[in-house]
Design an enzyme around this catalytic site. Structure first.
Site, PDB file in Angstrom:
ATOM      1  N   SER A   9     -49.630  33.703 -53.253  1.00  0.00           N
ATOM      2  CA  SER A   9     -49.621  34.465 -52.013  1.00  0.00           C
ATOM      3  C   SER A   9     -48.193  34.691 -51.533  1.00  0.00           C
ATOM      4  O   SER A   9     -47.461  33.738 -51.269  1.00  0.00           O
ATOM      5  CB  SER A   9     -50.404  33.725 -50.930  1.00  0.00           C
ATOM      6  OG  SER A   9     -50.218  34.353 -49.674  1.00  0.00           O
ATOM      7  N   HIS A  34     -51.031  37.952 -54.652  1.00  0.00           N
ATOM      8  CA  HIS A  34     -51.967  37.980 -53.529  1.00  0.00           C
ATOM      9  C   HIS A  34     -51.234  38.457 -52.281  1.00  0.00           C
ATOM     10  O   HIS A  34     -50.215  37.885 -51.886  1.00  0.00           O
ATOM     11  CB  HIS A  34     -52.546  36.584 -53.300  1.00  0.00           C
ATOM     12  CG  HIS A  34     -53.699  36.553 -52.346  1.00  0.00           C
ATOM     13  ND1 HIS A  34     -54.988  36.856 -52.731  1.00  0.00           N
ATOM     14  CD2 HIS A  34     -53.760  36.252 -51.033  1.00  0.00           C
ATOM     15  CE1 HIS A  34     -55.795  36.733 -51.688  1.00  0.00           C
ATOM     16  NE2 HIS A  34     -55.071  36.375 -50.635  1.00  0.00           N
ATOM     17  N   ASP A  36     -51.623  39.165 -48.328  1.00  0.00           N
ATOM     18  CA  ASP A  36     -52.416  38.909 -47.130  1.00  0.00           C
ATOM     19  C   ASP A  36     -52.076  39.923 -46.048  1.00  0.00           C
ATOM     20  O   ASP A  36     -50.943  39.971 -45.559  1.00  0.00           O
ATOM     21  CB  ASP A  36     -52.147  37.497 -46.604  1.00  0.00           C
ATOM     22  CG  ASP A  36     -52.711  36.430 -47.525  1.00  0.00           C
ATOM     23  OD1 ASP A  36     -53.926  36.453 -47.768  1.00  0.00           O
ATOM     24  OD2 ASP A  36     -51.941  35.569 -47.987  1.00  0.00           O
ATOM     25  N   MET A  38     -52.868  41.101 -42.286  1.00  0.00           N
ATOM     26  CA  MET A  38     -53.447  40.610 -41.029  1.00  0.00           C
ATOM     27  C   MET A  38     -53.096  41.559 -39.893  1.00  0.00           C
ATOM     28  O   MET A  38     -51.977  42.068 -39.820  1.00  0.00           O
ATOM     29  CB  MET A  38     -52.904  39.215 -40.717  1.00  0.00           C
ATOM     30  CG  MET A  38     -53.018  38.224 -41.860  1.00  0.00           C
ATOM     31  SD  MET A  38     -52.272  36.650 -41.399  1.00  0.00           S
ATOM     32  CE  MET A  38     -52.149  35.875 -43.023  1.00  0.00           C
ATOM     33  N   HIS A  67     -55.818  41.244 -49.771  1.00  0.00           N
ATOM     34  CA  HIS A  67     -56.818  40.575 -48.947  1.00  0.00           C
ATOM     35  C   HIS A  67     -56.705  41.100 -47.515  1.00  0.00           C
ATOM     36  O   HIS A  67     -55.749  40.775 -46.800  1.00  0.00           O
ATOM     37  CB  HIS A  67     -56.582  39.061 -49.013  1.00  0.00           C
ATOM     38  CG  HIS A  67     -57.484  38.255 -48.144  1.00  0.00           C
ATOM     39  ND1 HIS A  67     -57.226  36.933 -47.837  1.00  0.00           N
ATOM     40  CD2 HIS A  67     -58.654  38.565 -47.514  1.00  0.00           C
ATOM     41  CE1 HIS A  67     -58.185  36.467 -47.047  1.00  0.00           C
ATOM     42  NE2 HIS A  67     -59.058  37.441 -46.849  1.00  0.00           N
ATOM     43  N   MET A  69     -57.530  40.995 -43.892  1.00  0.00           N
ATOM     44  CA  MET A  69     -58.044  40.197 -42.775  1.00  0.00           C
ATOM     45  C   MET A  69     -57.893  41.045 -41.527  1.00  0.00           C
ATOM     46  O   MET A  69     -57.064  40.781 -40.648  1.00  0.00           O
ATOM     47  CB  MET A  69     -57.276  38.881 -42.670  1.00  0.00           C
ATOM     48  CG  MET A  69     -57.576  37.926 -43.808  1.00  0.00           C
ATOM     49  SD  MET A  69     -56.526  36.464 -43.831  1.00  0.00           S
ATOM     50  CE  MET A  69     -55.173  37.070 -44.842  1.00  0.00           C
ATOM     51  N   MET A 141     -62.653  31.133 -48.277  1.00  0.00           N
ATOM     52  CA  MET A 141     -61.535  30.603 -47.512  1.00  0.00           C
ATOM     53  C   MET A 141     -61.767  29.121 -47.226  1.00  0.00           C
ATOM     54  O   MET A 141     -62.793  28.742 -46.667  1.00  0.00           O
ATOM     55  CB  MET A 141     -61.373  31.363 -46.194  1.00  0.00           C
ATOM     56  CG  MET A 141     -60.991  32.827 -46.351  1.00  0.00           C
ATOM     57  SD  MET A 141     -59.384  33.065 -47.161  1.00  0.00           S
ATOM     58  CE  MET A 141     -58.286  32.213 -46.027  1.00  0.00           C
ATOM     59  N   ASP A 176     -58.959  30.264 -51.505  1.00  0.00           N
ATOM     60  CA  ASP A 176     -57.663  30.415 -50.837  1.00  0.00           C
ATOM     61  C   ASP A 176     -57.591  29.456 -49.656  1.00  0.00           C
ATOM     62  O   ASP A 176     -58.465  29.471 -48.788  1.00  0.00           O
ATOM     63  CB  ASP A 176     -57.509  31.862 -50.351  1.00  0.00           C
ATOM     64  CG  ASP A 176     -56.160  32.127 -49.691  1.00  0.00           C
ATOM     65  OD1 ASP A 176     -55.305  31.228 -49.664  1.00  0.00           O
ATOM     66  OD2 ASP A 176     -55.961  33.260 -49.211  1.00  0.00           O
TER      67      ASP A 176
END
Length: 218
Positions: A9, A34, A36, A38, A67, A69, A141, A176
């Protein structure tokens, strides 16, 4: 699926030297990157968006594991796909109902991308059972999404065998949150075949050894 996929990540990478940080894990044997994403609403943090994914795509041919979120994921699928994501994972909790979740899955597929669906620690695995034959990956998660460096929540790992029992063999079960040598072994023994690790990889003195160790914890 026998191969273990390691996806570092970049949330734990040095963003001032992001290209070097990606090359470092690529040369060390990482399979995916990866990313992330957000939005500060679905999770209490803001990270990166489409422009960063687009910039990363220009600098590497690694598989980009994105990913989301975020709230209203369907609004951003096409943008992340065009930016260069290879797999786009959204949260089942970001959808009001099964119809919306299926719409997001169909949208990702229409963009020619691999599809993932994720569950937070308090969400039961049954929440994604209706989609197991439609997606390529389920992300479990094992920390509350939003911040790196949290401790592994052992109860969450028990979702892995439930997913494995109800899925076909091609499904990737990714974990993760709080991944290290000990928790990796737990997750892999329960049936996971992909691990996301941020601080454990990026804070190590020997990245290649850490990645190799994670791949061989089963």
């Amino acid at each position: 699926m026998n191969e273990i996929i390691i996806s570092p990540s970049i949330l734990s990478a040095d963003f001032m030297n992001l290209e070097k940080e990606i090359v470092k894990v690529q040369n060390a044997g990482a399979d995916w990157i990866h990313i992330d994403v957000m939005d500060g609403h679905f999770v209490p943090n803001i990270s990166i968006g489409v422009p960063v994914v687009k910039s990363i795509r220009k600098k590497t041919d690694m598989f980009l594991d994105t990913h989301l979120m975020i709230e209203n994921p369907e609004k951003y699928i096409e943008a992340f796909a065009k930016a260069g994501s290879d797999l786009i994972t959204f949260h089942v909790e970001a959808c009001e109902n099964e119809t919306q979740a299926n719409r997001v899955i169909d949208l990702i597929k229409s963009c020619g991308k691999k599809t993932g669906i994720s569950i937070k620690p308090n969400t039961k695995p049954e929440a994604v059972f209706p989609y197991l034959d439609k997606v390529d990956l389920v992300l479990v998660m094992t920390v509350e999404p939003g911040f790196g460096g949290q401790e592994f929540m052992h109860d969450c790992a028990l979702k892995i065998p439930r997913l494995k029992e109800n899925a076909n063999e091609r499904l990737i079960i990714q974990v993760d949150g709080g991944i290290n040598n000990l928790t990796a072994k737990i997750c892999l023994s329960l049936g996971a075949n992909s691990l996301v690790a941020g601080s454990f990889i990026y804070n190590s003195e020997n990245v290649a050894k850490v990645i190799n160790d994670l791949k061989n914890k089963r």
